[in-house]
Design a protein around this motif. Structure first.
Motif, PDB file in Angstrom:
ATOM      1  N   ASP A   1       3.647  12.223  45.622  1.00 11.82           N
ATOM      2  CA  ASP A   1       4.981  11.630  45.721  1.00 11.82           C
ATOM      3  C   ASP A   1       5.075  10.294  44.995  1.00 11.82           C
ATOM      4  OD1 ASP A   1       5.865  13.775  47.182  1.00 11.82           O
ATOM      5  OD2 ASP A   1       5.594  12.800  49.128  1.00 11.82           O
ATOM      6  N   ARG A   2       4.018   9.502  45.060  1.00  9.33           N
ATOM      7  CA  ARG A   2       4.055   8.191  44.406  1.00  9.33           C
ATOM      8  C   ARG A   2       4.182   8.340  42.891  1.00  9.33           C
ATOM      9  NH1 ARG A   2       0.011   3.062  45.055  1.00  9.33           N
ATOM     10  NH2 ARG A   2       0.916   1.889  43.349  1.00  9.33           N
ATOM     11  N   LYS A   3       3.406   9.240  42.307  1.00 12.15           N
ATOM     12  CA  LYS A   3       3.492   9.454  40.861  1.00 12.15           C
ATOM     13  C   LYS A   3       4.866   9.979  40.477  1.00 12.15           C
ATOM     14  CE  LYS A   3      -1.388  10.199  39.963  1.00 12.15           C
ATOM     15  NZ  LYS A   3      -2.404  11.173  39.531  1.00 12.15           N
ATOM     16  N   LEU A   4       5.415  10.849  41.297  1.00 14.88           N
ATOM     17  CA  LEU A   4       6.741  11.382  41.030  1.00 14.88           C
ATOM     18  C   LEU A   4       7.785  10.269  41.083  1.00 14.88           C
ATOM     19  CD1 LEU A   4       8.516  13.848  40.488  1.00 14.88           C
ATOM     20  CD2 LEU A   4       8.663  14.176  42.953  1.00 14.88           C
ATOM     21  N   ALA A   5       7.711   9.422  42.093  1.00 11.54           N
ATOM     22  CA  ALA A   5       8.657   8.305  42.227  1.00 11.54           C
ATOM     23  C   ALA A   5       8.509   7.333  41.052  1.00 11.54           C
ATOM     24  CB  ALA A   5       8.449   7.582  43.550  1.00 11.54           C
ATOM     25  N   GLU A   6       7.267   7.011  40.682  1.00 13.71           N
ATOM     26  CA  GLU A   6       7.042   6.102  39.554  1.00 13.71           C
ATOM     27  C   GLU A   6       7.613   6.682  38.265  1.00 13.71           C
ATOM     28  OE1 GLU A   6       2.868   5.225  39.379  1.00 13.71           O
ATOM     29  OE2 GLU A   6       2.943   3.946  41.150  1.00 13.71           O
ATOM     30  N   SER A   7       7.394   7.963  38.055  1.00 10.23           N
ATOM     31  CA  SER A   7       7.912   8.626  36.857  1.00 10.23           C
ATOM     32  C   SER A   7       9.433   8.605  36.852  1.00 10.23           C
ATOM     33  CB  SER A   7       7.393  10.057  36.803  1.00 10.23           C
ATOM     34  OG  SER A   7       7.956  10.742  35.714  1.00 10.23           O
ATOM     35  N   PHE A   8      10.032   8.895  37.993  1.00 10.92           N
ATOM     36  CA  PHE A   8      11.492   8.892  38.110  1.00 10.92           C
ATOM     37  C   PHE A   8      12.055   7.512  37.799  1.00 10.92           C
ATOM     38  CE2 PHE A   8      15.171   7.858  40.775  1.00 10.92           C
ATOM     39  CZ  PHE A   8      16.102   8.739  40.239  1.00 10.92           C
ATOM     40  N   TYR A   9      11.514   6.460  38.449  1.00  5.65           N
ATOM     41  CA  TYR A   9      12.043   5.114  38.248  1.00  5.65           C
ATOM     42  C   TYR A   9      11.780   4.610  36.841  1.00  5.65           C
ATOM     43  CZ  TYR A   9      13.479   4.725  43.070  1.00  5.65           C
ATOM     44  OH  TYR A   9      14.124   4.911  44.259  1.00  5.65           O
ATOM     45  N   GLN A  10      10.649   4.956  36.269  1.00  6.49           N
ATOM     46  CA  GLN A  10      10.364   4.553  34.894  1.00  6.49           C
ATOM     47  C   GLN A  10      11.395   5.162  33.945  1.00  6.49           C
ATOM     48  OE1 GLN A  10       6.547   5.796  33.393  1.00  6.49           O
ATOM     49  NE2 GLN A  10       6.670   4.427  31.645  1.00  6.49           N
ATOM     50  N   THR A  11      11.688   6.433  34.120  1.00  3.99           N
ATOM     51  CA  THR A  11      12.681   7.107  33.282  1.00  3.99           C
ATOM     52  C   THR A  11      14.073   6.532  33.515  1.00  3.99           C
ATOM     53  OG1 THR A  11      11.359   9.128  33.302  1.00  3.99           O
ATOM     54  CG2 THR A  11      13.686   9.353  32.711  1.00  3.99           C
ATOM     55  N   LEU A  12      14.427   6.308  34.766  1.00  6.39           N
ATOM     56  CA  LEU A  12      15.732   5.742  35.099  1.00  6.39           C
ATOM     57  C   LEU A  12      15.911   4.357  34.485  1.00  6.39           C
ATOM     58  CD1 LEU A  12      18.394   5.885  36.750  1.00  6.39           C
ATOM     59  CD2 LEU A  12      17.112   4.897  38.662  1.00  6.39           C
ATOM     60  N   LEU A  13      14.903   3.495  34.618  1.00  5.51           N
ATOM     61  CA  LEU A  13      15.004   2.136  34.084  1.00  5.51           C
ATOM     62  C   LEU A  13      15.015   2.142  32.561  1.00  5.51           C
ATOM     63  CD1 LEU A  13      12.712   0.323  36.643  1.00  5.51           C
ATOM     64  CD2 LEU A  13      15.206   0.183  36.467  1.00  5.51           C
ATOM     65  N   GLN A  14      14.265   3.052  31.946  1.00  5.75           N
ATOM     66  CA  GLN A  14      14.298   3.157  30.485  1.00  5.75           C
ATOM     67  C   GLN A  14      15.682   3.587  30.017  1.00  5.75           C
ATOM     68  OE1 GLN A  14      11.690   2.232  28.366  1.00  5.75           O
ATOM     69  NE2 GLN A  14      13.437   2.287  26.982  1.00  5.75           N
ATOM     70  N   ARG A  15      16.263   4.544  30.723  1.00  4.15           N
ATOM     71  CA  ARG A  15      17.609   4.999  30.369  1.00  4.15           C
ATOM     72  C   ARG A  15      18.628   3.870  30.547  1.00  4.15           C
ATOM     73  NH1 ARG A  15      20.854  10.367  32.370  1.00  4.15           N
ATOM     74  NH2 ARG A  15      22.661   9.944  31.110  1.00  4.15           N
ATOM     75  N   LEU A  16      18.483   3.102  31.626  1.00  7.79           N
ATOM     76  CA  LEU A  16      19.375   1.962  31.848  1.00  7.79           C
ATOM     77  C   LEU A  16      19.262   0.972  30.691  1.00  7.79           C
ATOM     78  CD1 LEU A  16      21.295   0.314  33.761  1.00  7.79           C
ATOM     79  CD2 LEU A  16      19.204  -0.813  34.552  1.00  7.79           C
ATOM     80  N   CYS A  17      18.049   0.574  30.359  1.00  4.50           N
ATOM     81  CA  CYS A  17      17.857  -0.410  29.291  1.00  4.50           C
ATOM     82  C   CYS A  17      18.378   0.107  27.951  1.00  4.50           C
ATOM     83  CB  CYS A  17      16.388  -0.800  29.184  1.00  4.50           C
ATOM     84  SG  CYS A  17      15.810  -1.754  30.603  1.00  4.50           S
ATOM     85  N   ASP A  18      18.162   1.385  27.683  1.00  7.93           N
ATOM     86  CA  ASP A  18      18.628   1.985  26.423  1.00  7.93           C
ATOM     87  C   ASP A  18      20.143   2.052  26.334  1.00  7.93           C
ATOM     88  OD1 ASP A  18      16.001   2.307  25.631  1.00  7.93           O
ATOM     89  OD2 ASP A  18      15.927   4.456  26.066  1.00  7.93           O
ATOM     90  N   SER A  19      20.832   1.959  27.460  1.00  6.87           N
ATOM     91  CA  SER A  19      22.290   2.081  27.456  1.00  6.87           C
ATOM     92  C   SER A  19      23.005   0.796  27.022  1.00  6.87           C
ATOM     93  CB  SER A  19      22.790   2.500  28.842  1.00  6.87           C
ATOM     94  OG  SER A  19      22.630   1.448  29.778  1.00  6.87           O
ATOM     95  N   PHE A  20      22.250  -0.301  26.867  1.00  8.10           N
ATOM     96  CA  PHE A  20      22.845  -1.581  26.496  1.00  8.10           C
ATOM     97  C   PHE A  20      22.763  -1.827  24.992  1.00  8.10           C
ATOM     98  CE2 PHE A  20      21.578  -2.356  30.942  1.00  8.10           C
ATOM     99  CZ  PHE A  20      22.820  -2.690  31.449  1.00  8.10           C
ATOM    100  N   ASP A  21      23.542  -2.810  24.527  1.00  9.31           N
ATOM    101  CA  ASP A  21      23.467  -3.218  23.130  1.00  9.31           C
ATOM    102  C   ASP A  21      22.100  -3.871  22.872  1.00  9.31           C
ATOM    103  OD1 ASP A  21      23.615  -6.222  23.531  1.00  9.31           O
ATOM    104  OD2 ASP A  21      25.541  -5.652  24.408  1.00  9.31           O
ATOM    105  N   ASN A  22      21.775  -4.042  21.596  1.00  9.88           N
ATOM    106  CA  ASN A  22      20.443  -4.543  21.217  1.00  9.88           C
ATOM    107  C   ASN A  22      20.125  -5.914  21.803  1.00  9.88           C
ATOM    108  OD1 ASN A  22      19.805  -2.250  19.789  1.00  9.88           O
ATOM    109  ND2 ASN A  22      20.498  -3.077  17.826  1.00  9.88           N
ATOM    110  N   SER A  23      21.092  -6.819  21.851  1.00  8.93           N
ATOM    111  CA  SER A  23      20.802  -8.162  22.355  1.00  8.93           C
ATOM    112  C   SER A  23      20.488  -8.133  23.854  1.00  8.93           C
ATOM    113  CB  SER A  23      21.947  -9.133  22.051  1.00  8.93           C
ATOM    114  OG  SER A  23      23.128  -8.731  22.690  1.00  8.93           O
TER     115      SER A  23
END
Length: 131
Positions: free
Chosen positions: A9-31
């Motif tokens: 479960d921990r690896k699954l949660a880490e993978s989920f949050y890592q993907t979610l946070l990467q998607r969040l960061c990618d959704s913003f402008d470059n600055s």
């Protein structure tokens, strides 16, 4: 029986949050993406149980620049993270000892001795406003 590698479960949660946070960061402008590069992120409930998304900036300057973009940040957090009711922009304590006995103009610009931040409530979702 075939061998199946375990995925706890921990690896699954880490993978989920890592993907979610990467998607969040990618959704913003470059600055904004550059500002978020050195930040840390987390989730925690408030004292009344409201889920809070924390952005911990590496410096006061980065935290202030993120606060200037809070409307965009809240919009993206709301779009990608259902159930999160508020966002906090924080700055961590200085890792080096700071003499706080006599505040000077320069020491007022250094990171705090303890974590500090500002919490921004999210507007209610449209379906919540209909109730």
């Amino acid at each position: 029986m075939l061998f199946r590698p375990g995925f706890d479960d921990r690896k699954l949660a880490e993978s989920f949050y890592q993907t979610l946070l990467q998607r969040l960061c990618d959704s913003f402008d470059n600055s904004t993406q550059r500002l978020l590069e050195d930040c840390n992120f987390g989730f925690a409930p408030s004292p009344v149980g409201l889920k809070t998304f924390f952005i911990v900036a590496p410096s006061l300057d980065v935290a202030e620049q993120l606060i200037e973009r809070i409307d965009s940040i809240i919009g993206q957090v709301t779009a990608l993270m259902a159930g999160v009711g508020q966002t906090a922009i924080c700055v961590g304590p200085n890792r080096e000892p700071v003499d706080c006995s006599s505040p000077t103009e320069q020491s007022l610009q250094t990171p705090p001795r303890f974590m500090m931040g500002k919490i921004f409530p999210h507007p209610p979702a449209e379906d919540e406003m209909l109730d």
